[in-house]
Design an enzyme around this catalytic site. Structure first.
Site, PDB file in Angstrom:
ATOM      1  N   SER A 140      60.589  76.042  39.956  1.00 35.48           N
ATOM      2  CA  SER A 140      60.872  75.953  38.526  1.00 35.48           C
ATOM      3  C   SER A 140      62.211  75.292  38.267  1.00 35.48           C
ATOM      4  O   SER A 140      63.146  75.438  39.042  1.00 35.48           O
ATOM      5  CB  SER A 140      60.877  77.343  37.899  1.00 35.48           C
ATOM      6  OG  SER A 140      61.230  77.232  36.526  1.00 35.48           O
ATOM      7  N   LYS A 196      55.324  82.695  40.249  1.00 28.32           N
ATOM      8  CA  LYS A 196      55.585  81.526  39.397  1.00 28.32           C
ATOM      9  C   LYS A 196      54.711  81.581  38.141  1.00 28.32           C
ATOM     10  O   LYS A 196      55.140  81.215  37.045  1.00 28.32           O
ATOM     11  CB  LYS A 196      55.327  80.220  40.177  1.00 28.32           C
ATOM     12  CG  LYS A 196      55.511  78.936  39.343  1.00 28.32           C
ATOM     13  CD  LYS A 196      56.927  78.821  38.832  1.00 28.32           C
ATOM     14  CE  LYS A 196      57.337  77.585  38.094  1.00 28.32           C
ATOM     15  NZ  LYS A 196      56.481  76.803  37.287  1.00 28.32           N
ATOM     16  N   HIS A 199      56.334  83.934  35.871  1.00 29.77           N
ATOM     17  CA  HIS A 199      57.511  83.234  35.330  1.00 29.77           C
ATOM     18  C   HIS A 199      57.080  82.383  34.138  1.00 29.77           C
ATOM     19  O   HIS A 199      57.711  82.387  33.084  1.00 29.77           O
ATOM     20  CB  HIS A 199      58.146  82.363  36.419  1.00 29.77           C
ATOM     21  CG  HIS A 199      59.135  81.347  35.897  1.00 29.77           C
ATOM     22  ND1 HIS A 199      58.738  80.186  35.260  1.00 29.77           N
ATOM     23  CD2 HIS A 199      60.487  81.337  35.884  1.00 29.77           C
ATOM     24  CE1 HIS A 199      59.813  79.507  34.882  1.00 29.77           C
ATOM     25  NE2 HIS A 199      60.887  80.189  35.253  1.00 29.77           N
ATOM     26  N   ASN A 200      56.000  81.642  34.310  1.00 31.26           N
ATOM     27  CA  ASN A 200      55.554  80.764  33.225  1.00 31.26           C
ATOM     28  C   ASN A 200      55.010  81.551  32.039  1.00 31.26           C
ATOM     29  O   ASN A 200      55.192  81.152  30.892  1.00 31.26           O
ATOM     30  CB  ASN A 200      54.511  79.777  33.748  1.00 31.26           C
ATOM     31  CG  ASN A 200      55.149  78.626  34.494  1.00 31.26           C
ATOM     32  OD1 ASN A 200      56.193  78.803  35.111  1.00 31.26           O
ATOM     33  ND2 ASN A 200      54.546  77.464  34.459  1.00 31.26           N
ATOM     34  N   GLU A 203      57.923  82.532  30.285  1.00 29.71           N
ATOM     35  CA  GLU A 203      58.432  81.290  29.643  1.00 29.71           C
ATOM     36  C   GLU A 203      57.691  81.056  28.313  1.00 29.71           C
ATOM     37  O   GLU A 203      58.312  80.768  27.283  1.00 29.71           O
ATOM     38  CB  GLU A 203      58.215  80.133  30.617  1.00 29.71           C
ATOM     39  CG  GLU A 203      58.507  78.744  30.094  1.00 29.71           C
ATOM     40  CD  GLU A 203      58.131  77.658  31.143  1.00 29.71           C
ATOM     41  OE1 GLU A 203      58.604  77.735  32.283  1.00 29.71           O
ATOM     42  OE2 GLU A 203      57.346  76.749  30.791  1.00 29.71           O
TER      43      GLU A 203
HETATM   44  C1  6PG Z   1      59.047  75.290  35.212  1.00 32.53           C
HETATM   45  C2  6PG Z   1      58.033  74.993  34.156  1.00 32.53           C
HETATM   46  C3  6PG Z   1      57.135  73.892  34.619  1.00 32.53           C
HETATM   47  C4  6PG Z   1      56.323  73.249  33.521  1.00 32.53           C
HETATM   48  C5  6PG Z   1      55.323  74.153  32.896  1.00 32.53           C
HETATM   49  C6  6PG Z   1      54.962  73.751  31.507  1.00 32.53           C
HETATM   50  O1  6PG Z   1      59.121  76.432  35.591  1.00 32.53           O
HETATM   51  O2  6PG Z   1      59.751  74.364  35.619  1.00 32.53           O
HETATM   52  O3  6PG Z   1      57.296  76.130  33.879  1.00 32.53           O
HETATM   53  O4  6PG Z   1      56.373  74.398  35.668  1.00 32.53           O
HETATM   54  O5  6PG Z   1      57.181  72.735  32.564  1.00 32.53           O
HETATM   55  O6  6PG Z   1      54.192  74.104  33.695  1.00 32.53           O
HETATM   56  O7  6PG Z   1      53.817  74.406  31.236  1.00 32.53           O
HETATM   57  P1  6PG Z   1      52.895  74.086  30.010  1.00 32.53           P
HETATM   58  O8  6PG Z   1      52.557  72.622  30.079  1.00 32.53           O
HETATM   59  O9  6PG Z   1      51.718  74.966  30.228  1.00 32.53           O
HETATM   60  O10 6PG Z   1      53.699  74.421  28.809  1.00 32.53           O
END
Ligand code: 6PG
Length: 487
Positions: A140, A196, A199-200, A203
């Site tokens: 990430s 991960k 984490h997302n 996010e």
């Molecule tokens: C990270 C982000 C990266 C990416 C996401 C965006 O941790 O660096 O999460 O992996 O920007 O996959 O996800 P979406 O396109 O689903 O918003």
């Protein structure tokens, strides 16, 4: 799949410490990060011209150009380490299928993309059966993180970790508080990609909460982009200090060169997604984890994408008569502060949900996750990096088996202090017809989790009424059935 009995090109000198497949921006930046840290990297890309351009654009670097997978494999020192940075799904399987027959027992393949954890489980088992090692490695931090130090979440073949640990500790972000590298081996099989994924999911929750705070300030108080930039800059200097708040302030400052308007106002309100948030919601149902804030964030992205339908609905459905920014000008400073507090409390609630899901998944999938270590490697490098993750790390260091972050005295206390502001903000938004599904879900989670008695007694009675599903009693052990209808 079978492995090579002999090296494909035993005569070629193997000088590279690691090979990397997939030279899109993330891949390129990871190569440059590895090279800057003293590692020689062999690079391969399906479109050879991309690889050649990349190598030509970086003269004097310790890079080995590999036009074929055979050349890539031949140029890496044994036991070989290869990091795949291609799109999740079929492309990962295709690269593995190309690589595996060229490798020898003891070699390692790593997948640094946002792969679905169940795919990583399968690939680990398949490759380990061939005598190869495999790590599913969540990475990430976006492009900048890849170049200057991402947060890295590896899981899979445990035996190889000691060998590659120095390399990944070198390229990972370092937490500003104690300089510790933001990478740690997390657990077997799909554990790294699972972490991960969560984490997302978090996010998504963070981004939706910030978007709702923005919407309240904009719709209720009529703040301009310039004023919003000030508010978010101020928030970033306090307990909300984080990468996402910082970039939000910067976004509000950006002016559109074409129109002279704030660029954010020119961006279409239709959010995309690649699937990791959705996977979090889907698997939450499998492991039995309530994560309403993340679910709300995923749902709201879907609703946002239904732009044409919303525009039609807006013409037909009445909106609240309280949509009047000017009416609340006198409350301005107090309301801005209440939104800040509501955002912080919602954020604690959302992280409590995500971390509790990790706890449940760790048991369900036998991942043996260390939640303190996970919070600690999210302190820098990744998208959800925030000062607040130090408090979460402390909470799990104090009590590694903490069932829920809300039960940590410091975090639970912080929520309790902000409860009046939190309720006020949600009430205001509901009253004004400003959609705040993530703020509301975060508060409802808190209220449900802190309710010793929920109305599920009635649900059980209904289930027993129409399906004789039985119910338990508050005063006696056992399963009971009653004839509920009128006699
Ligand atoms: C990270 C982000 C990266 C990416 C996401 C965006 O941790 O660096 O999460 O992996 O920007 O996959 O996800 P979406 O396109 O689903 O918003």
């Amino acid at each position: 799949m079978t492995l090579a009995t002999q090296s494909v090109a035993a005569t070629q000198t193997a000088t590279a410490d690691i090979g990397l497949v997939g030279l899109a921006v993330m891949g390129q930046n990871l190569v440059l990060n590895l090279e800057r840290n003293g590692f020689t990297v062999a690079v391969y890309n399906r479109t050879t011209a991309t690889m050649e351009e990349f190598v030509a654009a970086n003269p004097g670097r310790q890079l080995v150009a590999a036009p074929t997978l055979e050349a890539l494999v031949a140029s890496i020192k044994r036991p070989r380490k290869i990091l795949i940075m291609v799109k999740a799904g079929a492309p990962v399987d295709a690269v593995i299928a190309g690589l595996a027959p060229l490798l020898e027992p003891g070699d390692l393949i790593m997948d640094g993309g946002n792969s679905y954890f169940a795919d990583t489980e399968r690939r680990t088992l398949e490759l380990e059966a061939l005598g190869l090692h495999f790590l599913g490695m969540g990475i990430s931090g976006g492009e900048e993180g890849a170049l200057w130090g991402p947060s890295i979440m590896p899981g899979g073949s445990a035996a190889v970790w000691a060998d590659i640990r120095p390399m990944f500790e070198a390229i990972a972000a370092k937490a500003p508080e104690d300089g510790k590298p933001c990478v740690v081996y997390l657990g077997p099989r799909g554990a790294g990609h699972y972490v991960k994924m969560i984490h997302n999911g978090i996010e998504y929750g963070d981004m939706q909460l910030i978007a709702e705070a923005y919407d309240i300030l904009r719709r209720a108080l009529g703040l301009s982009a310039a004023e919003l930039a000030e508010v978010f800059t101020d928030w970033n200097n306090g307990e909300l200090n984080s990468f996402l708040i910082e970039i939000t302030a910067q976004i509000f400052r950006k002016v559109d060169a074409k129109t002279g308007q704030p660029l954010v106002d020119m961006v279409l309100d239709r959010a995309a997604q690649k699937g990791t948030g959705k996977w979090t919601s889907q698997d939450a149902m499998n492991v039995g984890a309530p994560i309403p804030t993340i679910n709300a964030a995923v749902t709201e992205r879907i609703l946002s994408s239904m732009k044409a339908e919303r525009v039609v609905a807006a013409q037909h459905l009445p909106t609240s008569p309280l949509h009047d920014g000017a009416a609340r000008q006198e409350d301005r400073a107090a309301l801005i502060d209440a939104v800040r507090q509501a955002l912080y409390a919602s954020k604690i609630s959302a992280y409590a949900q995500g971390m509790a899901m990790l706890h449940l998944a760790s048991i369900g999938y036998d991942y043996t996750l260390d939640l303190a270590a996970i919070a600690s490697i999210w302190r820098a490098g990744c998208i959800i990096r925030a000062q607040f993750l130090n408090r979460i790390t402390e909470a799990y260091n104090l009590k590694p088996d903490l069932a829920n972050l809300l039960l940590d005295p410091a975090l639970g206390g912080a929520v309790a202090e902000r409860l009046p502001a939190w309720r006020r903000v949600v009430q205001l938004a509901v009253g004004m017809g400003i959609p705040t599904p993530a703020f509301s879900a975060s508060l409802a989670y808190y209220d449900s989790y802190s309710s010793a008695r929920l109305p599920a007694n009635l649900i059980q009675a209904q289930r027993d009424f129409f399906g004789a599903h039985t119910y338990e009693r508050v005063d006696e052990v056992g399963n009971f059935h009653s004839e509920w209808g009128e006699e």
